[in-house]
Structures are given as C-alpha cells and as structure tokens.
Design a protein around this motif. Structure first.
Motif, mmCIF file in Angstrom:
data_model
loop_
_atom_site.group_PDB
_atom_site.id
_atom_site.type_symbol
_atom_site.label_atom_id
_atom_site.label_comp_id
_atom_site.label_asym_id
_atom_site.label_seq_id
_atom_site.Cartn_x
_atom_site.Cartn_y
_atom_site.Cartn_z
ATOM 1 N N LEU A 219 87.178 23.887 158.045
ATOM 2 C CA LEU A 219 86.277 24.592 157.105
ATOM 3 C C LEU A 219 87.035 24.011 155.758
ATOM 4 C CD1 LEU A 219 83.987 26.107 155.806
ATOM 5 C CD2 LEU A 219 85.319 28.155 155.750
ATOM 6 N N SER A 220 86.388 23.072 154.924
ATOM 7 C CA SER A 220 86.812 22.612 153.879
ATOM 8 C C SER A 220 85.945 22.968 152.602
ATOM 9 C CB SER A 220 87.057 21.218 154.067
ATOM 10 O OG SER A 220 85.967 20.429 154.157
ATOM 11 N N TYR A 221 86.380 22.858 151.511
ATOM 12 C CA TYR A 221 85.662 23.103 150.159
ATOM 13 C C TYR A 221 86.467 22.320 149.041
ATOM 14 C CZ TYR A 221 83.684 24.877 146.070
ATOM 15 O OH TYR A 221 83.255 25.163 144.486
ATOM 16 N N ARG A 222 85.616 21.471 148.424
ATOM 17 C CA ARG A 222 86.130 20.814 147.113
ATOM 18 C C ARG A 222 85.230 21.140 145.905
ATOM 19 N NH1 ARG A 222 84.683 16.058 148.447
ATOM 20 N NH2 ARG A 222 83.189 15.491 146.552
ATOM 21 N N TYR A 223 86.084 21.501 144.873
ATOM 22 C CA TYR A 223 85.201 21.444 143.836
ATOM 23 C C TYR A 223 85.508 20.534 142.701
ATOM 24 C CZ TYR A 223 83.618 23.117 139.022
ATOM 25 O OH TYR A 223 83.228 23.267 137.781
ATOM 26 N N GLY A 224 84.628 19.748 142.149
ATOM 27 C CA GLY A 224 84.759 18.594 141.066
ATOM 28 C C GLY A 224 84.890 17.233 142.047
ATOM 29 N N ASN A 225 84.882 16.358 141.069
ATOM 30 C CA ASN A 225 85.188 14.929 141.506
ATOM 31 C C ASN A 225 86.291 14.187 140.773
ATOM 32 O OD1 ASN A 225 82.449 14.812 142.707
ATOM 33 N ND2 ASN A 225 81.513 14.849 140.749
ATOM 34 N N TRP A 226 86.542 13.182 141.354
ATOM 35 C CA TRP A 226 88.102 12.585 141.101
ATOM 36 C C TRP A 226 88.044 12.238 139.335
ATOM 37 C CZ3 TRP A 226 88.609 7.719 138.500
ATOM 38 C CH2 TRP A 226 87.394 6.887 138.383
ATOM 39 N N SER A 227 87.055 12.060 138.663
ATOM 40 C CA SER A 227 87.204 11.860 137.413
ATOM 41 C C SER A 227 87.076 13.046 136.568
ATOM 42 C CB SER A 227 85.909 10.896 136.933
ATOM 43 O OG SER A 227 84.784 11.489 137.121
ATOM 44 N N ASP A 228 86.795 14.294 137.142
ATOM 45 C CA ASP A 228 86.827 15.503 136.242
ATOM 46 C C ASP A 228 88.215 15.970 135.947
ATOM 47 O OD1 ASP A 228 84.152 15.534 136.715
ATOM 48 O OD2 ASP A 228 84.201 16.825 138.367
ATOM 49 N N HIS A 233 90.542 22.242 146.027
ATOM 50 C CA HIS A 233 90.145 21.878 147.197
ATOM 51 C C HIS A 233 90.936 22.993 148.150
ATOM 52 C CE1 HIS A 233 94.003 19.783 148.248
ATOM 53 N NE2 HIS A 233 93.840 19.629 147.205
ATOM 54 N N PHE A 234 90.407 23.317 149.139
ATOM 55 C CA PHE A 234 91.335 23.871 150.392
ATOM 56 C C PHE A 234 90.794 23.539 151.431
ATOM 57 C CE2 PHE A 234 87.600 26.852 149.960
ATOM 58 C CZ PHE A 234 87.457 27.313 151.164
ATOM 59 N N LEU A 235 91.600 23.816 152.591
ATOM 60 C CA LEU A 235 90.912 23.329 154.033
ATOM 61 C C LEU A 235 91.749 24.123 155.063
ATOM 62 C CD1 LEU A 235 90.319 21.174 156.328
ATOM 63 C CD2 LEU A 235 92.501 20.107 156.070
ATOM 64 N N LEU A 236 90.968 24.904 156.017
ATOM 65 C CA LEU A 236 91.196 25.719 156.839
ATOM 66 C C LEU A 236 91.230 24.984 158.439
ATOM 67 C CD1 LEU A 236 89.568 29.135 155.780
ATOM 68 C CD2 LEU A 236 91.659 28.233 155.237
ATOM 69 N N THR A 237 92.193 25.192 159.187
ATOM 70 C CA THR A 237 92.053 24.521 160.356
ATOM 71 C C THR A 237 92.687 25.542 161.553
ATOM 72 O OG1 THR A 237 92.598 22.187 159.626
ATOM 73 C CG2 THR A 237 92.763 22.515 161.814
ATOM 74 N N ALA A 271 96.406 26.531 156.758
ATOM 75 C CA ALA A 271 95.657 26.514 155.498
ATOM 76 C C ALA A 271 96.428 25.987 154.357
ATOM 77 C CB ALA A 271 95.125 28.126 155.355
ATOM 78 N N THR A 272 95.472 24.927 153.831
ATOM 79 C CA THR A 272 96.167 24.197 152.553
ATOM 80 C C THR A 272 95.268 24.368 151.455
ATOM 81 O OG1 THR A 272 95.297 22.072 153.225
ATOM 82 C CG2 THR A 272 97.549 22.906 154.216
ATOM 83 N N GLY A 273 95.725 24.260 150.266
ATOM 84 C CA GLY A 273 94.788 24.156 149.057
ATOM 85 C C GLY A 273 95.804 23.550 147.861
ATOM 86 N N PRO A 281 95.548 18.545 125.568
ATOM 87 C CA PRO A 281 96.823 18.490 124.645
ATOM 88 C C PRO A 281 98.115 18.096 124.889
ATOM 89 C CG PRO A 281 95.434 20.899 124.766
ATOM 90 C CD PRO A 281 95.314 19.965 126.116
ATOM 91 N N LEU A 282 98.473 17.981 126.115
ATOM 92 C CA LEU A 282 99.869 17.798 126.548
ATOM 93 C C LEU A 282 99.710 16.117 126.976
ATOM 94 C CD1 LEU A 282 101.216 20.790 128.459
ATOM 95 C CD2 LEU A 282 101.539 20.201 125.994
ATOM 96 N N SER A 283 98.555 15.662 127.223
ATOM 97 C CA SER A 283 98.162 14.273 127.739
ATOM 98 C C SER A 283 99.172 14.381 129.140
ATOM 99 C CB SER A 283 98.895 13.176 126.727
ATOM 100 O OG SER A 283 97.879 13.021 125.809
ATOM 101 N N SER A 284 98.904 15.345 129.818
ATOM 102 C CA SER A 284 99.448 15.467 131.291
ATOM 103 C C SER A 284 98.780 15.970 132.369
ATOM 104 C CB SER A 284 100.664 16.146 131.146
ATOM 105 O OG SER A 284 101.771 15.731 130.142
ATOM 106 N N ASN A 285 99.136 15.640 133.567
ATOM 107 C CA ASN A 285 98.372 16.080 134.773
ATOM 108 C C ASN A 285 99.174 17.269 135.471
ATOM 109 O OD1 ASN A 285 95.572 15.875 136.525
ATOM 110 N ND2 ASN A 285 97.328 15.652 137.863
ATOM 111 N N LEU A 286 98.652 18.320 135.808
ATOM 112 C CA LEU A 286 99.307 19.421 136.557
ATOM 113 C C LEU A 286 98.716 19.483 137.942
ATOM 114 C CD1 LEU A 286 101.074 21.941 136.523
ATOM 115 C CD2 LEU A 286 99.304 23.142 135.637
ATOM 116 N N LYS A 287 99.571 19.270 138.916
ATOM 117 C CA LYS A 287 99.155 19.563 140.132
ATOM 118 C C LYS A 287 99.880 20.749 140.995
ATOM 119 C CE LYS A 287 98.585 16.520 144.378
ATOM 120 N NZ LYS A 287 98.851 14.922 144.878
ATOM 121 N N LEU A 288 98.928 21.323 141.659
ATOM 122 C CA LEU A 288 99.266 22.648 142.131
ATOM 123 C C LEU A 288 99.005 22.491 143.629
ATOM 124 C CD1 LEU A 288 98.240 25.227 139.602
ATOM 125 C CD2 LEU A 288 100.187 24.245 139.722
ATOM 126 N N THR A 289 99.908 22.780 144.574
ATOM 127 C CA THR A 289 99.571 22.747 146.121
ATOM 128 C C THR A 289 100.510 24.222 146.797
ATOM 129 O OG1 THR A 289 101.915 21.781 146.398
ATOM 130 C CG2 THR A 289 99.814 20.367 146.102
#
Length: 446
Positions: A219-228, A233-237, A271-273, A281-289
């Motif tokens: 079961l997987s869910y994704r919100y948004g597109n690559w340019s947003d 996203h999350f994935l349950l297996t 389960a991963t997400g 404002p920081l011209s930076s990308n934050l990635k959470l896993t």
C-alpha cells in the motif's frame, strides 16, 4: 585475525558477462499492439580462493589451502504480447513466453554440477479504468521443469496479480497491490557440497528442490509531484512466505557451518515514509525519512533445534542541502537506526551525522567532508568516531591541468568498529584505517 593468529586470505575473480536482446513492436491499429522480444545472457565467474590457515577438521597446521571454483550461467528467453484497447476504459493483454536457464558450478577436485530450468508461460491481464481509479487483475500460468543433475521436478503454477490505483486529485496517488510469487532454489542453495567460504566458515546447500512461495501486499501513497515545493510519500509492505530458505547454523570455536534449510512460515512487515520540502527563504531543500520493520520466522541451530527469530528495527533521518547561486554551498544531515533481536533481547543502535561544504571561486575549488558516528550495543560501551577529509584544487590550465592538495583522515582515527545483529550472531567488526595523509596530485586532461 582468527583465534589470536593472523592469516592471509586472497580471492582472485575473473568475470565475463555477455547480454544480447532484440525487441520488436507493431501497432496494427490505434487500439491494437503486438510486441515481441528475445534475449540471451552468458556469464562466467571463476574464482581461486587461497588462505594460509589451519586444518580445522584435523586441528593440525598445514601450509596453505586453495580452492578453485567455476561458476557459469546461460539464459535464453523469448516472449510475445498482444494488447487490445476496447475503449478508453477497457484494456486486455495476452502474452506467451518461454525461457531456458542453466547454472553450472564446480570445484577443481570434483565434477561440475548443473541446474537446468525450462519454463513455458501464458498470461492474461485485464485493466479497467473508471473515473479516477484504475484496476488491473490477471494471472500467469507457468509450467516449470527443473533438473538438478538428474533430480527432475515439474510444477504447474498459477501466479495471480491484482493492482488498484486511485488519483482523487492532481497531487494525490494511492496504490494497492497483491502478488503471488514463486522461486526455485538456486544452484548454491541446492548444492550438496561442503564449501569453504572464508578462513573459518563453511557453507552447504540443502539438496532440496522444493519451491519457495511468497505473497506480497503493498500500500503506497504519494502527495505532490517532483516539481512541487512539498512532496510526501509512504509505503507499507507485508510479506507472507509459505516456504522460505532458512539456515541451519553450526557454531564451534574452530569454525562455523551454514547449511541451507527450507522451512515453512515467515512474516515480515516494513513501513517507510519521507518528505521533500523546499525552503524558499533558505534556498535549501529539506529531506526527511523514516521507517520501521518487523520480522518473524524460525531457524535451526545444531544441538539446540528450531529457534524463533523476532526482530524489530526502525530508522529516522534528515538532510538539508543548499542550492545557493553564490560560491558557497553545503549539505548536512544525520540519521539514527536501531535493530533489536527480540528473541535474544540483543540490540544495536547507531547515530550518525555528516557535513559537506563546497566553495568555488574562479579557478579555485575547495571542499570538506566530515562524518560522525556513534555505535551503541549491548556488548560494549558506546564510542564515537569522527572522520574529516578536505581538498583544494586549482585549475592551472583551463580544461587541461588541475593541481590538487587532498587531506584524508585528518583526525587520524586509527580504528572503526561497527555492530550488527541477526538470527544467530551479534557481530562486532573492527577495521584498521589508514593514518592521516596529505596527497599532492596533478590531473591532466587530453
């Protein structure tokens, strides 16, 4: 190092791999498509393993041990598919395929053994599109003949598949899938020989030709597109194995022996997400896993019998990466992971962080990389390890000559220790590191 004594090991590998594929497609009309493909693969991987060791069986010292192995594989596969679109909502796909697979393995002191697998399969899949959802269901019927040096095994296997996808909006995507899988034992899992895999460890196949079967639910869910600016996203297996390949472990002071062993009943959940957030404002990308995993199955320990293995693991992480227009940029982050064998109540944890700094001005470039890691286990006290590398380069002749000064292991860390835990072992591995050094390099491009 084994039992307080030092030994020299060497494994010489020479690999050859050739792969060829030819595909053909023909769109007969707007709603009908034919595809066909044929492929051939050849691989060869001989190895010579040598070690200056002790004869663990007799206990008497001898000069050296050598083992010459050959490992070859040939595979031929061909198939054709017909796709028919009845309309924008209904789709039918029919396919047929045939494959031939041969594995060979041998020791210099024994005859070569081989495993040959022949497969003929027919498939039928139907797709229904309705409003914002799509349903695909069908099955593949496969006749499989496996020959392990005269031990022939025939199967007729239905392999059903079901997938459902729902897109309630442009930024939402929900998918649910179920598959039934089968796998025959590989040659190494079946091989009845006793093989030496390292100085103090041996392995042996099970001699069983029983298939392994899995059912996988996702079961997987994704919100948004690559340019947003925000994508989540999350994935349950969930994995259910009716039969699976386990191991029978013999642990002695002189050596260990791992024998492949088919068992029934295994459950695993994962389960991963994560999320990608652009901070304007920081011209930076934050990635959470983050993620969590559970496993539940059995293994066999000699003189003890069948034992349960129950494991729990989880991890979290964060990374911040800049995208400045100027000369300076950075990439920093960290993560924490924890693994626990709930059967033996042994756990291992690791916290780590990193930082990368980049500076570029004209022909000058500089970068620095740092790592910080802290391992925590039940067998010893926690210890922190730090590593720093740095490099400065100057492009003396544009696009031709670059002069580089590089510093490695600037903190002069001499050892690094990491831990792991599995069914039958709690391993503490210590690595000796090269001392601090400064390199002067010249890179010339023609």
């Amino acid at each position: 190092m084994f039992d307080g004594n030092g030994y020299a090991e060497q494994a010489d590998n020479r690999q050859t791999f050739v792969s060829e594929q030819l595909s053909y497609s023909n769109r007969v009309s707007d709603n009908r498509l034919w595809t066909a493909a044929v492929g051939w693969v050849y691989g060869r991987a001989p190895q010579h393993y040598g070690v200056d060791s002790l004869d663990t069986d007799g206990g008497e010292a001898w000069g050296s041990f050598g083992q010459q192995t050959t490992d070859r594989r040939m595979r031929f596969v061909a198939g054709a598919n017909y796709i028919h679109d009845f309309n924008s909502r209904h789709n039918l796909r029919v396919g047929a395929s045939v494959s031939w697979d041969r594995d060979r393995f041998g020791l210099a002191s024994y005859d070569t053994l081989q495993r040959t697998e022949t497969s003929v399969a027919l498939s039928l899949f139907y797709t229904l599109k309705w409003k914002k959802s799509r349903l695909e269901t069908g099955a593949k019927l496969e006749w499989l003949r496996t020959d392990y040096e005269g031990w022939k095994h025939n199967d007729l296997l239905p392999l059903p598949v079901a997938n459902w996808e729902w897109q309630p909006g442009k930024k939402h995507n929900l998918q649910l899938s179920w598959t039934y899988q089968r796998q025959t034992p590989t040659l190494s899992q079946w091989l009845p020989w006793l093989l030496r895999s390292s100085l103090s460890s041996y392995r042996k196949g099970s001699g069983s030709v029983k298939d392994f079967t899995n059912q996988v639910l996702r079961l997987s869910y994704r919100y948004g597109n690559w340019s947003d600016l925000f994508v989540g996203h999350f994935l349950l297996t969930y994995l259910r194995s009716s039969t699976f390949q386990s191991v029978c472990q013999t642990i002695l002071p002189e050596y260990t022996l791992a024998e492949a062993l088919p068992l029934d009943g295994r459950d695993a959940f994962d389960a991963t997400g994560g999320a990608d957030i652009y901070l304007a404002p920081l011209s930076s990308n934050l990635k959470l896993t983050g993620g969590v995993s559970l496993s539940n199955y059995d293994y066999v320990l000699t003189d003890v019998g069948r034992l349960p293995y129950r494991s729990l693991g989880y991890h979290v992480g964060a990374q911040l990466k800049s995208s400045f227009i100027g000369a300076f940029n950075f990439d920093v982050g960290g993560n924490f992971q924890h693994t626990r064998n709930r059967s033996t109540q042994i756990s291992v944890s690791a916290a780590s962080g990193f930082a990368n700094l980049y500076v570029q001005k004209g022909r000058w470039r500089a970068q620095a990389h740092g790592d910080l890691c802290r391992w925590t286990g039940d067998s010893r006290k926690a210890k922190t390890y730090g590593f720093v590398d740095a490099e400065v380069s100057f492009e003396a002749v544009r696009n031709r000559l670059t002069l580089i000064v590089r510093g490695e292991n600037l903190l002069d860390t001499d050892t690094y220790v990491e831990e792991s835990v599995d069914e039958f072992s709690h391993t503490v591995a210590s690595y000796r590191l090269q001392p601090r050094r400064i390199l002067f390099l010249a890179q010339l491009r023609f």
